[in-house]
Design an enzyme around this catalytic site. Structure first.
Site, short mmCIF file in Angstrom:
data_model
loop_
_atom_site.label_atom_id
_atom_site.label_comp_id
_atom_site.label_asym_id
_atom_site.label_seq_id
_atom_site.Cartn_x
_atom_site.Cartn_y
_atom_site.Cartn_z
N GLU A 281 54.31 17.53 -45.55
CA GLU A 281 54.63 18.13 -46.01
C GLU A 281 54.73 19.81 -45.55
O GLU A 281 55.33 19.94 -45.32
CB GLU A 281 53.97 18.19 -46.92
CG GLU A 281 53.83 19.60 -48.44
CD GLU A 281 53.21 19.71 -49.39
OE1 GLU A 281 53.32 20.83 -50.37
OE2 GLU A 281 51.93 19.68 -49.67
N SER A 323 50.08 23.59 -51.30
CA SER A 323 49.67 22.13 -50.78
C SER A 323 50.38 21.75 -51.91
O SER A 323 49.97 21.94 -52.41
CB SER A 323 49.30 21.03 -49.53
OG SER A 323 49.70 20.27 -49.94
N CYS A 515 32.07 21.67 -48.24
CA CYS A 515 31.43 20.39 -49.54
C CYS A 515 30.13 19.47 -48.72
O CYS A 515 29.40 19.65 -50.46
CB CYS A 515 32.65 19.13 -49.75
SG CYS A 515 33.74 19.69 -50.21
#
Length: 593
Positions: A281, A323, A515
């Protein structure tokens, strides 16, 4: 350095630090409660009081700076009595149903009582707070347990810059909540869960999903699939007394198998999938931009649902920069209920997908209308640990086992998704090789400028000797940025809004450090523990034979058999999504407009 005296002993300590830190440097424990180094230092609870020679009153050691010649006493009878009295007063306004509280055994208030040797409750009276909130799928609030330490308020306002909660009212009526005592679902909460990570008691916790998962495991008509995020393997061990940063990947897979899951998959597989989709992308956007089209650049990663909620609330005019890729666990859920269901000749409705995530915002993500059938339940790292213990599994003595095929093999690039900068580095490993046919020309494939725990990092890469299909990028330099923590994301977003952003590709993670310090991770999560988890994530990457997402053979087989190619029509239908302008306070999704 300056000289101080603590409990009759002389010490040399750095100038400018507080008494609490000075004592800790010299092996002296001062009991404290509300204090969090580098996060919350306001002296609201006063448990850390000490005597300072020349001061008329006891001083809160977490906010009192040391001075040359200061004489401090940390354990006098006056100090001990004051601490016990303060603790008892806090307890008098606290819901004391400890045995049925989910924080029982991991509660800082309990631990403090043991440390202070408080063995009776002398004060009883009216309770100031009683409301319980179940308005959202991510965060549970029980204000009867709140002790007004204000850690959550600080992390929401000053660290994340969201401002969803703050002190309301005064005196005995003080409560920590959204303005006007609205519920979290009615305001701009990102559901990041950093408040649940710093709450010392059971006032703020993730919404419990364990019952739904046990019910699914008990249902013979369901095929129950579980997947685990990259950051889990570097943190789960802490719930079983391993040192922070201990990798427990194999034991985790073994525990899940013994719990009764039918398929034990790795979200890392879908992280590799994300790189192929997101990298393609990005290259498509760059190609179109160079061809003179009006394209939204920089492109920004979309795998952090708390970050997505934040931009939808605060910067909806910039949604076109995101995105369109779903987050990795949502991709795996979607593939499990399409490709895998077809292979099994099973109705997707009979497949129950459980994601084990470091994140409370993932619980919200699976309720989004755009992806509502992809994943059925999200467990935090903390919830998984409780379920393993409830199942009677001796985690520390488990053998190391592997994930199941076809979604159990992944590259090291997928592992580093768990830490800030990891998604960008993983993408660059693949994008650079697609364009040039050569490996990323950095030592050990690491893009050092975007590694580490800094809040905002930047780097650049120049494409030389490009393949024939990418001659438009010959000699072009792509500038990238990485931010973790929503207040840092705001800095980069304001640059885009003002038209001054120098970047083409940006990674944003909702939680500070990425994370590894998500809202569902083991407590405590401080700078030292983040660093150890980060190092573990990179060890996992470096010890793998596969280091690049496009080298994952099972992933390429999935494209060959089902998805055709990255960003194909099939891939877009299954793996991509869209976003919602929610308005500043969710008013656009809470009405019929």
């Amino acid at each position: 350095m300056i000289n101080v005296t603590i409990n009759g002993n002389q010490y040399e300590v750095p100038e400018g630090i507080n008494i609490l830190e000075a004592a800790k440097l010299n092996g002296i424990l001062i009991p404290n409660f509300c204090y969090l180094e580098g996060v919350h230092e306001c002296g609201s609870c006063r448990i850390c009081v000490v005597e300072v020679e020349g001061a008329r009153t006891l001083q809160a050691s977490c906010i009192t700076k040391v001075t040359e010649g200061m004489v401090i006493k940390t354990n006098t009878e006056k100090v001990r009595k004051a601490r016990k009295l303060l603790y008892e007063l806090m307890l008098s306004d606290h819901n004391k149903e400890c045995l049925s509280c989910r924080r029982n055994g991991s509660c800082e208030l309990q631990d403090l009582g043991e440390l202070l040797q408080v063995d009776e409750v002398r004060f009883e009276g009216e309770q100031s707070k009683a409301n319980v909130e179940f308005s959202n799928p991510s965060i549970y609030r029980d204000m009867s347990k709140c002790i007004l330490c204000r850690r959550c308020e600080t992390v929401c306002n000053e660290i994340q810059g969201v401002g969803a909660i703050s002190s309301q009212n005064r005196g005995f009526q003080t409560t920590i909540s959204p303005s006007g005592n609205f519920e979290l679902a009615s305001v701009n909460c990102a559901y990041c869960g950093q408040c649940t990570l710093v709450c010392p008691v059971g006032a703020l916790m993730e919404v419990d999903s364990t019952k739904a998962v046990w019910d699914a495991l008990s249902d013979d008509s369901k095929r129950v699939i579980v997947q685990t995020a990259p950051a889990i393997r570097a943190a789960l061990g802490e719930e079983f007394d391993y040192e922070p940063g201990t990798l427990v990947t194999g034991q985790m897979a073994a525990a899940l198998r013994r719990m009764g899951f039918d398929d034990i998959f790795d979200t890392n597989f879908a992280a590799d999938l994300t790189i192929l989709e997101e990298g393609t992308e990005f290259l498509t956007r760059m190609g179109n931009l160079l061809a003179g089209e009006d394209i939204k650049i920089p492109m920004i990663t979309s795998c952090s649902p708390g970050w997505i909620k934040y931009i939808e609330n605060h910067f909806p005019d910039l949604l076109g920069h995101l995105s369109t890729c779903k987050s990795p666990h949502m991709m795996l859920g979607a593939v499990a209920k399409s490709y895998y269901a077809e292979k099994l000749e099973k109705d997707p409705k009979d497949i129950f997908v459980v994601s084990v995530m470091p994140c409370t915002a993932k619980k919200f993500e699976i309720t989004r209308e755009e992806m509502i059938n992809d994943v059925d339940a999200v467990l935090t790292t903390r919830e998984l640990a409780k379920m393993i213990k409830e199942a009677g599994i001796d985690f520390k003595n488990l053998p190391e086992e592997k994930f199941d095929i076809p979604f159990g093999i992944s590259s090291g690039a997928a592992d580093i998704f768990g830490t800030t900068g990891g998604v960008m580095e993983a993408a660059l490993r693949t994008v650079y090789e697609i364009i040039t046919g050569e490996e990323l020309p950095f030592k050990n494939l690491h893009v050092e400028p975007i590694m580490g725990l800094e809040s905002i990092k930047e780097g650049a890469i120049t494409f030389e000797n490009t393949a024939d299909d990418w001659k438009a990028l010959e000699g072009k330099t792509v500038r990238v940025a990485v931010a973790s923590g929503l207040d840092n994301a705001r800095v980069l977003l304001e640059q885009i809004r003002e038209g001054t952003s120098p970047y083409q590709f940006i990674e944003i993670m909702c939680c500070p450090g990425g994370c590894i310090s998500g809202g569902g991770q083991p407590r405590p999560t401080n700078a030292e523990i983040r660093q150890k988890r980060l190092e573990a994530i990179y060890r996992e990457d470096e010890n793998k034979d596969l280091r690049k997402s496009h080298d994952n053979p099972l992933l390429m087989k999935l494209y060959e058999d089902y998805l055709e190619k990255p960003n194909s029509h099939v891939a877009h239908n299954i793996l991509h999504t869209h976003y919602v302008d929610r308005g500043r306070y969710n008013e656009k999704v809470n009405t019929d407009e």
